[in-house]
Design a protein around this motif. Sequence first.
Motif, short mmCIF file in Angstrom:
data_model
loop_
_atom_site.label_atom_id
_atom_site.label_comp_id
_atom_site.label_asym_id
_atom_site.label_seq_id
_atom_site.Cartn_x
_atom_site.Cartn_y
_atom_site.Cartn_z
N THR A 1 -16.96 22.11 12.45
CA THR A 1 -17.17 20.71 12.07
C THR A 1 -15.96 19.85 12.38
N ASN A 2 -14.84 20.47 12.76
CA ASN A 2 -13.58 19.77 12.98
C ASN A 2 -13.19 18.97 11.75
N GLN A 3 -13.26 19.64 10.60
CA GLN A 3 -12.88 19.02 9.34
C GLN A 3 -11.91 19.91 8.57
N SER A 4 -10.97 19.26 7.89
CA SER A 4 -10.04 19.94 7.00
C SER A 4 -10.36 19.56 5.57
N THR A 5 -10.75 20.52 4.75
CA THR A 5 -11.02 20.26 3.34
C THR A 5 -9.72 20.49 2.57
N VAL A 6 -9.23 19.43 1.97
CA VAL A 6 -7.96 19.47 1.24
C VAL A 6 -8.26 19.33 -0.24
N ALA A 7 -7.72 20.25 -1.05
CA ALA A 7 -7.96 20.26 -2.49
C ALA A 7 -6.63 20.20 -3.23
N LEU A 8 -6.65 19.54 -4.39
CA LEU A 8 -5.46 19.43 -5.24
C LEU A 8 -5.76 20.07 -6.59
N ARG A 9 -4.91 21.01 -6.99
CA ARG A 9 -5.00 21.63 -8.32
C ARG A 9 -3.70 21.39 -9.08
N ARG A 10 -3.85 21.10 -10.36
CA ARG A 10 -2.71 20.94 -11.25
C ARG A 10 -2.84 21.97 -12.36
N ASP A 11 -1.84 22.84 -12.48
CA ASP A 11 -1.86 23.90 -13.49
C ASP A 11 -3.17 24.69 -13.45
N GLY A 12 -3.66 24.94 -12.25
CA GLY A 12 -4.84 25.76 -12.06
C GLY A 12 -6.16 25.04 -12.13
N THR A 13 -6.16 23.76 -12.52
CA THR A 13 -7.40 22.99 -12.64
C THR A 13 -7.62 22.13 -11.41
N LEU A 14 -8.80 22.24 -10.82
CA LEU A 14 -9.12 21.43 -9.64
C LEU A 14 -9.26 19.96 -10.04
N LEU A 15 -8.44 19.10 -9.43
CA LEU A 15 -8.52 17.66 -9.70
C LEU A 15 -9.43 16.94 -8.71
N GLY A 16 -9.57 17.49 -7.52
CA GLY A 16 -10.43 16.86 -6.53
C GLY A 16 -10.21 17.46 -5.16
N THR B 1 -1.48 17.87 12.23
CA THR B 1 -0.53 18.04 13.32
C THR B 1 0.76 17.38 12.89
N THR B 2 1.79 18.17 12.62
CA THR B 2 3.03 17.61 12.11
C THR B 2 3.95 17.21 13.25
N SER B 3 4.98 16.45 12.91
CA SER B 3 5.92 15.96 13.90
C SER B 3 6.81 17.06 14.42
N THR B 4 7.11 17.01 15.71
CA THR B 4 8.04 17.97 16.30
C THR B 4 9.49 17.48 16.21
N GLY B 5 9.70 16.28 15.66
CA GLY B 5 11.05 15.74 15.63
C GLY B 5 11.53 15.31 14.26
N ARG C 1 -2.04 10.78 -4.81
CA ARG C 1 -2.57 10.51 -3.48
C ARG C 1 -2.19 11.63 -2.53
N ILE C 2 -3.17 12.07 -1.74
CA ILE C 2 -2.92 12.89 -0.57
C ILE C 2 -3.28 12.06 0.64
N ARG C 3 -2.32 11.87 1.52
CA ARG C 3 -2.57 11.13 2.76
C ARG C 3 -2.51 12.15 3.90
N PHE C 4 -3.60 12.27 4.62
CA PHE C 4 -3.76 13.31 5.63
C PHE C 4 -4.06 12.66 6.97
N THR D 1 7.89 10.40 14.36
CA THR D 1 9.12 9.70 14.73
C THR D 1 8.99 8.19 14.67
N ALA D 2 7.76 7.69 14.52
CA ALA D 2 7.54 6.25 14.39
C ALA D 2 7.27 5.86 12.94
N GLY D 3 7.43 6.80 12.02
CA GLY D 3 7.18 6.51 10.61
C GLY D 3 5.74 6.66 10.19
N GLY D 4 4.88 7.13 11.11
CA GLY D 4 3.48 7.34 10.76
C GLY D 4 3.32 8.50 9.80
N ASP D 5 2.30 8.42 8.94
CA ASP D 5 2.09 9.43 7.91
C ASP D 5 1.22 10.56 8.45
#
Length: 288
Positions: free
Chosen positions: A199-214, A223-227, A168-171, A152-156
């Motif tokens: 480990t309290n870690q989230s591993t986020v991966a991006l694939r384009r047309d089935g190919t892992l980019l990173g 934790t997403t916004s409730t508002g 870009r993935i912003r997490f 609600t404050a514009g934070g990502d």
Amino acid sequence: TQQLNAIKMIDDKHGYLAGNGGTFYETRDGGRSWFPHSFTTANLRSIASWSGGEKPVTASLLASYNFDETPGSSVYLDTAGASRHGLPGPGSAAPFQSFTAGRFGSGLSFDGTDDYAQLAIYQPPTSFSISLWCNPKNPGTNNQAIIANNDTAGGDRFVFGFYNTGYRIRFMGTNFDIADLRWFGWQHFLITCSYNSTTNQSTVALRRDGTLLGSNAFTGQLTTSTGVRWSLGQQWNGSIGNLVAADFFDGDIDAVHFLDGVATAGQTVLREHNIQSAAVAGDGGRLF
């Protein structure tokens, strides 16, 4: 050679017959005749973003937006059955974004200036996947959010789009940039998030047309916004009570799915066609 009027198209050369166990076919004359298709790993990747091998279906739909409503509709239906419906961006000319020819049926078109759509206010599980099709019109232009969640404050909280001349993935406020940009044409993106509570870690991966980019390991979990609703075609900047739409996307978006757990790219594409299992001609097996 078979004449099959019930074939449902996947692309301009391939389709499947839902009433025949999901068998895949290939056409060489624009759909007038069809041939059973014995896939190899290579062309499975190009057709269904499949990574090869037999895999169980471990990811289930949590929210699904096909954007096949009547143009001018005031709601984008969640076809997963959870009633997490979306809305056009508010304004005097709502809906801002127009319906266009999508990857499957119709999709949404964004002009890069003031168009956006809103999905549900929704907290995914700690491990989840987002699948979508995107047809960028000007990917070289920086600061274009394809899908985002802000507080609600514009934070990502979560942003995926074109930034810093790449993806870009912003997490939870931390950036992960990938330079392997593809210009124009429909592209399938699969973003997976796997949370490790030890480990309290989230591993986020991006694939384009089935190919892992990173992939990148981020501290904590999403934790997403409730508002604030999830957005397509922009992200929110500003402050509490004064959110401003920004980072508008120029292009088309279709078939946006949220899935429970870490999905394979092949599963998400085949699920869009409601194929729970698919026979592969010639090998006596199944895709999954």
